[in-house]
Scaffold this motif. Structure first.
Motif: not given
Ligand code: DMJ
Length: 473
Positions: A136, A139-140, A263-264, A325, A378-380, A436, A440, A464-465
């Motif tokens: 965490e 990525i952040r 996922d990532s 996700l 969530r952004p995905e 995020f 994101e 991924t962020e």
């Molecule tokens: C974010 O921190 C990142 O996108 C991560 O890869 C997955 N979860 C959150 C957003 O949903």
């Protein structure tokens, strides 16, 4: 310009004008009569609507940012219902400020970006006797600092990134090279021998970029080894499981999917090939995606496509679930050139969204029953919409984005910020607004509607962020 720096084109100032009021009124009158006289093409209409929606996104971003500023400034994130703050550890790491910084810049919020950057540069310290979660924080914070450094050329941000990278390095000192999950930022002691492919394999964009910008290859080597060590332990049919022990290298959960905890890992195999030109990543990506397409993809007839769960060793279907996700995968497929699968999966993800007007965390796509109803902003799915619009220019993706943005505002906006949902069925809100949202969700909504010159997609790779990284080496 300092070495390694690049300048993104100016973010479009959608709401700003340098005209005098008089001139502005005459221009509006002339434009209004011209608009009445001329029929608009679909393309022109799309452009006008896009600019209007981008301006709305910017204004909703400011609404949420205002809440953070008022009640949680200097802390990790805002609790939007109780209007209090929340820190992840015993001391703030300024998660929201660092995560939001490049979005502030891309949205053209110059004063906010400048004051936030100054606050981060003066106050962020990693000299804390605290165990943090490597993934965490990488990525952040590492991703956010590196991207903001590339956008601004502010060397203080690069120094902070290197300082953080040094403190995270002990995670890789396991018998296998797979990283421990937690590290004490002051003592370098590590914890958490049981990890997962996402946490072990989602480090190379950030550590690799740090290596290139500081000319210290150790960061690249350690993070790449971690990614390779996950891949090396794939099953004979090419799948990875959910949990793995970093000391023994043995899988402790053989469930394979594209969801939380895996996922990532897929995302970074592809993106590290693209960002670094790393041929090993290319090979690993091609073999891994082929296995995912063979065993995880679930064709439901009439072209309907989902990706579910399977046993990593046998390939046998174990669950027909997909969720918020997993909705990152159309973006990854599109980026890899597989537009057809990307489109079909995005259609399924959007169907998942429209079932309740906001997507759930987990949906059973066989029964269409929601299995876990939370929505933490969530952004995905927005990210995938943005990628698909970029690659296809099909206005259907703008309409999809417009629908989702309308729902998002309708159900998640609070008096002074935004809040996740405890349930997309009841729409009851939760007291959480994770960083995020700024890094994101708002960024991808904005980029979907803003003019392409706001950020040249083909010049960057997003971590991924959603922190855009440019290959300047
Ligand atoms: C974010 O921190 C990142 O996108 C991560 O890869 C997955 N979860 C959150 C957003 O949903």
């Amino acid at each position: 310009m300092p070495p390694g720096q690049f300048a993104f084109p100016e973010a479009d100032h959608l709401t700003k004008s340098r005209m005098t009021p008089r001139l502005l009124i005459s221009c509006v009158l002339v434009l209004a009569s011209a608009a009445r006289a001329l029929p608009r093409s679909a393309g022109e209409q799309a452009t006008l609507d896009s600019r209007r929606i981008a301006a709305q996104v910017r204004s909703e971003f400011l609404h949420a940012w205002g809440g953070y500023r008022k009640y949680a400034w200097g802390h990790d994130d805002l609790r939007p219902l109780t209007k209090t703050y929340h820190d992840w550890y015993d001391h703030t790491l300024l998660l929201t400020q660092v995560d939001a910084l490049d979005t502030l810049i891309l949205l053209g919020l110059k004063d906010e970006a400048a004051s936030t950057r100054e606050y981060v540069a003066r106050n962020l310290s990693f000299d804390r006797d605290t165990y943090v979660q490597n993934f965490e924080v990488t990525i952040r914070l590492l991703g956010g600092l590196l991207s903001a450094y590339q956008l601004t050329g502010d060397k203080r941000l690069l120094r902070l990134a290197e300082n953080l990278g040094n403190r995270l390095l002990p995670v890789f000192d396991s018998p296998t090279g797979l990283p421990y999950r937690f590290v004490n930022l002051k003592t370098g002691k590590v914890r958490g021998p049981e990890t997962n492919p996402a946490e072990a394999g989602t480090l190379l964009i950030e550590f690799g970029t740090l290596a290139k910008l500081t000319r210290r290859p150790v960061f690249y080597e350690k993070a790449k080894r971690a990614l390779v060590e996950v891949y090396k332990r794939r099953s004979p049919i090419g799948l990875v499981g959910t949990h793995i022990n970093v000391e023994t290298g043995a899988w402790t959960d053989a469930d394979s999917h594209l969801s939380a905890e895996i996922d990532s890992y897929y995302e970074y195999l592809l993106k590290c090939w693209l960002l670094f030109g790393d041929e090993d990543c290319k090979r690993m990506w091609l073999e891994s995606v082929a296995a995912a397409n063979k065993y995880l993809a679930d064709e439901r007839g009439d072209g309907e496509l989902w990706y579910g769960h399977a046993d990593m060793n046998t390939g046998k279907r174990t669950a027909t679930t997909f969720g918020a996700l997993d909705a990152f995968f159309p973006a990854v497929l599109a980026l890899s050139g597989d537009i057809e699968r990307a489109k079909r999966l995005q259609a399924s993800a959007f169907r998942m969204w429209t079932l309740n007007g906001v997507e759930p965390e987990v949906l059973n796509y066989r029964t269409m029953q929601v299995e876990y109803a939370g929505y933490p902003l969530r952004p995905e799915i927005v990210e995938s919409t943005y990628y698909l619009y970029h690659f296809t220019r099909d206005p259907a993706y703008l309409r999809m984005g417009e629908t989702m943005f309308g729902d998002f505002v309708k159900f998640c906006k609070t008096e002074e910020a935004y809040a996740g949902l405890k349930s997309v069925v009841t729409k009851e809100k939760s007291d959480s607004m994770q960083s995020f949202l700024f890094a994101e969700t708002f960024k991808y909504f904005y980029l979907l509607f803003a003019p392409p010159k706001t950020l040249r997609f083909e010049k960057v790779v997003f971590n991924t962020e959603a922190h855009p990284i440019r290959r300047t080496w």
